[in-house]
Design a protein around this motif. Structure first.
Motif, PDB file in Angstrom:
ATOM      1  N   ILE A 121      23.167 -23.353  20.406  1.00  0.00           N
ATOM      2  CA  ILE A 121      24.189 -23.821  21.346  1.00  0.00           C
ATOM      3  C   ILE A 121      24.466 -25.323  21.239  1.00  0.00           C
ATOM      4  N   SER A 122      23.793 -25.998  20.300  1.00  0.00           N
ATOM      5  CA  SER A 122      23.994 -27.448  20.187  1.00  0.00           C
ATOM      6  C   SER A 122      25.416 -27.756  19.734  1.00  0.00           C
ATOM      7  N   GLU A 123      25.881 -28.939  20.076  1.00  0.00           N
ATOM      8  CA  GLU A 123      27.241 -29.348  19.712  1.00  0.00           C
ATOM      9  C   GLU A 123      27.421 -29.414  18.196  1.00  0.00           C
ATOM     10  N   LYS A 124      26.333 -29.706  17.474  1.00  0.00           N
ATOM     11  CA  LYS A 124      26.414 -29.828  16.021  1.00  0.00           C
ATOM     12  C   LYS A 124      26.518 -28.464  15.336  1.00  0.00           C
ATOM     13  N   ASN A 125      26.167 -27.406  16.057  1.00  0.00           N
ATOM     14  CA  ASN A 125      26.180 -26.073  15.455  1.00  0.00           C
ATOM     15  C   ASN A 125      27.614 -25.573  15.342  1.00  0.00           C
ATOM     16  N   ILE A 126      28.079 -25.394  14.101  1.00  0.00           N
ATOM     17  CA  ILE A 126      29.450 -24.919  13.898  1.00  0.00           C
ATOM     18  C   ILE A 126      29.486 -23.437  13.540  1.00  0.00           C
ATOM     19  N   ILE A 127      28.337 -22.771  13.609  1.00  0.00           N
ATOM     20  CA  ILE A 127      28.285 -21.343  13.295  1.00  0.00           C
ATOM     21  C   ILE A 127      28.559 -20.508  14.547  1.00  0.00           C
ATOM     22  N   THR A 128      27.858 -20.825  15.638  1.00  0.00           N
ATOM     23  CA  THR A 128      27.924 -20.006  16.848  1.00  0.00           C
ATOM     24  C   THR A 128      29.286 -20.127  17.514  1.00  0.00           C
ATOM     25  N   SER A 129      29.881 -18.993  17.841  1.00  0.00           N
ATOM     26  CA  SER A 129      31.176 -18.988  18.521  1.00  0.00           C
ATOM     27  C   SER A 129      31.007 -19.438  19.970  1.00  0.00           C
ATOM     28  N   GLN A 130      32.113 -19.850  20.569  1.00  0.00           N
ATOM     29  CA  GLN A 130      32.067 -20.366  21.926  1.00  0.00           C
ATOM     30  C   GLN A 130      31.572 -19.312  22.913  1.00  0.00           C
ATOM     31  N   ILE A 131      32.017 -18.086  22.753  1.00  0.00           N
ATOM     32  CA  ILE A 131      31.629 -17.046  23.708  1.00  0.00           C
ATOM     33  C   ILE A 131      30.136 -16.738  23.616  1.00  0.00           C
ATOM     34  N   ASN A 132      29.567 -16.809  22.408  1.00  0.00           N
ATOM     35  CA  ASN A 132      28.121 -16.609  22.264  1.00  0.00           C
ATOM     36  C   ASN A 132      27.340 -17.789  22.824  1.00  0.00           C
TER      37      ASN A 132
END
Length: 444
Positions: A418-429
């Motif tokens: 859920i970190s801001e740097k994580n560009i893999i996880t979608s917003q809803i997840n």
């Protein structure tokens, strides 16, 4: 550009194609394949252009070719679900991800203002938007309830047409169109002439869209036969999800389709099967395990792959038929080469659920497998929530040093996701994992 279903990805793409001003030529493509991309590159030669691509992860290898080409500015669109699962294949390329799932209050109010009054509930509001800032949530809270009982009335009036309509909805909900060839096999050519079959399709009327004269979305469509789909994929999914449990008509549709329609006739079968045998759909149609087992045996005769066995295992686990679940997941493990972590994760989830109240060491071993999946799989997001929720159950049951270590480990995975740097996880997840994080924090 990624987002949840019905978030407006395709609409946004069309708006950009129409409204974005540039000196470069603009093109668009839907569900690209490697062959289609190579053909496109030959046509443009070395000229620069902008290419808009919808349903881009239909074939990730095609996306990779586009990302490698320096003459093309590729603007790609797909569901967040597909992006998360394919990110590891494109992670070495330079790109910017934009998640369009969220809407703000101004946008939400504009949407509400555009809806006819007779479709809205009284006292519409956007005050709950902060909990789930999506179009779907906004509509669910402000639109009058939609009654899908028309399917039952349709069945009573015209059973043949209703069955074909449900079959097309089922196929379209899996992300592919339905060809007349599929309908031909479904209805059984020994019972009907092709003219009678066309008549059945005609009786469905405006509930279906004929793609014969608008084939941009599916490049494989030709003029040899007709292709059909529901008015929208969202509507197809909504209809399938609204079918009551143990509905005889839907059960019969699944039986006839699986028995009569061969793989080679199903459009984009590799994409179709990702959703077609989902345990949630099958458990709705077959709430009695003996019938469900018979259905999955039929599926495995047609497609002897780990996908079938994995979904069958999840089906049996849902009904606490764990011996059958283990038999099917073991078969999946023996077949899995490229999907190993997903299969191991399913195995560990079932293993844990069976033993959490019986044996601590066995449940511990299952959690270690899930933890390994989180550590080792490039598609970590598939496993994090399942691991975290089971770590919480383990701690609530045993509350010892082992359980505390699992809580800390799960929190680490969740924080990373859920970190801001994580560009893999979608917003809803990320929203869902933040709720899981609050539960984990209670036990630290």
């Amino acid at each position: 550009m990624i987002g949840i279903r019905c978030s407006g990805k395709t609409t946004l793409m069309m708006q950009l194609i129409h409204g974005f001003e540039t000196q470069l030529p603009k093109f668009f493509m839907v569900a690209p394949t490697v062959e289609k991309v190579k053909s496109f590159l030959k046509r443009i030669r070395n000229n620069k252009c902008i290419l808009f691509v919808d349903d881009c992860f239909r074939d990730t290898d095609a996306v990779i070719i586009l990302l490698k080409n320096k003459n093309i500015q590729a603007v790609l669109f797909d569901r967040d679900f597909n992006y998360e699962r394919q990110y590891h294949k494109i992670s070495d390329f330079s790109f910017e991800k934009v998640d369009i799932t969220e809407i703000n209050k101004i946008e939400a109010q504009a949407i509400l203002d555009a809806i006819p009054e007779d479709l809205k509930r009284t006292n519409t509001t956007t005050k709950h938007l902060y909990k789930d800032p999506t179009i779907l949530s906004l509509l669910a809270k402000n639109l009058k309830a939609v009654n899908f009982n028309f399917i039952k009335k349709f069945e009573e009036k015209d059973l043949e047409a209703a069955q074909v309509f449900l079959m097309v909805c089922y196929v379209h909900s899996c992300g592919v169109p339905c060809s007349f060839d599929m309908i031909y096999s479904f209805l059984d050519d020994e019972k009907y002439t092709w003219q009678e079959m066309f008549n059945i399709v005609d009786r469905i009327g405006g509930l279906l869209t004929d793609l014969s004269f608008n084939n941009e979305q599916y490049p494989f469509i030709d003029s040899i036969q007709n292709y059909y789909q529901c008015r929208s994929r969202y509507l197809a999914e909504k209809i399938i999800n609204s079918i009551p449990q143990n509905d005889e008509i839907f059960k019969n549709v699944l039986w006839k389709f699986t028995k009569n329609v061969p793989q080679y006739k199903i459009c984009q079968y590799d994409k179709f099967r990702r959703s077609a045998y989902d345990s949630k759909i099958i458990s709705k149609a077959f709430p009695y395990v003996d019938e469900g087992e018979e259905f999955y045996l039929l599926c495995s005769e047609k497609d002897d792959s780990e996908y079938i066995y994995q979904q069958a295992a999840l089906y049996f686990a849902e009904f606490e038929e764990y011996k059958k679940a283990f038999n099917w997941i073991d078969k999946a493990r023996s077949l899995a080469y490229y999907n190993r972590f997903s299969i191991d994760s399913t195995y560990a989830q079932i293993y844990f659920d069976v033993n959490i109240d019986i044996d601590e060491s066995t449940a511990y071993d299952a959690l270690k497998v899930l933890e390994k999946c989180c550590n080792s799989d490039k598609r970590r997001i598939l496993h994090v929530e399942e691991f975290a929720n089971r770590a919480i159950k383990f701690h609530e049951k045993y509350n010892d040093e082992n359980s505390k270590d699992f809580i800390k480990s799960a929190l680490g995975f969740v924080d990373d996701s859920i970190s801001e740097k994580n560009i893999i996880t979608s917003q809803i997840n990320k929203w869902r994992l933040r709720e899981v994080k609050s539960k984990l924090n209670k036990y630290l």
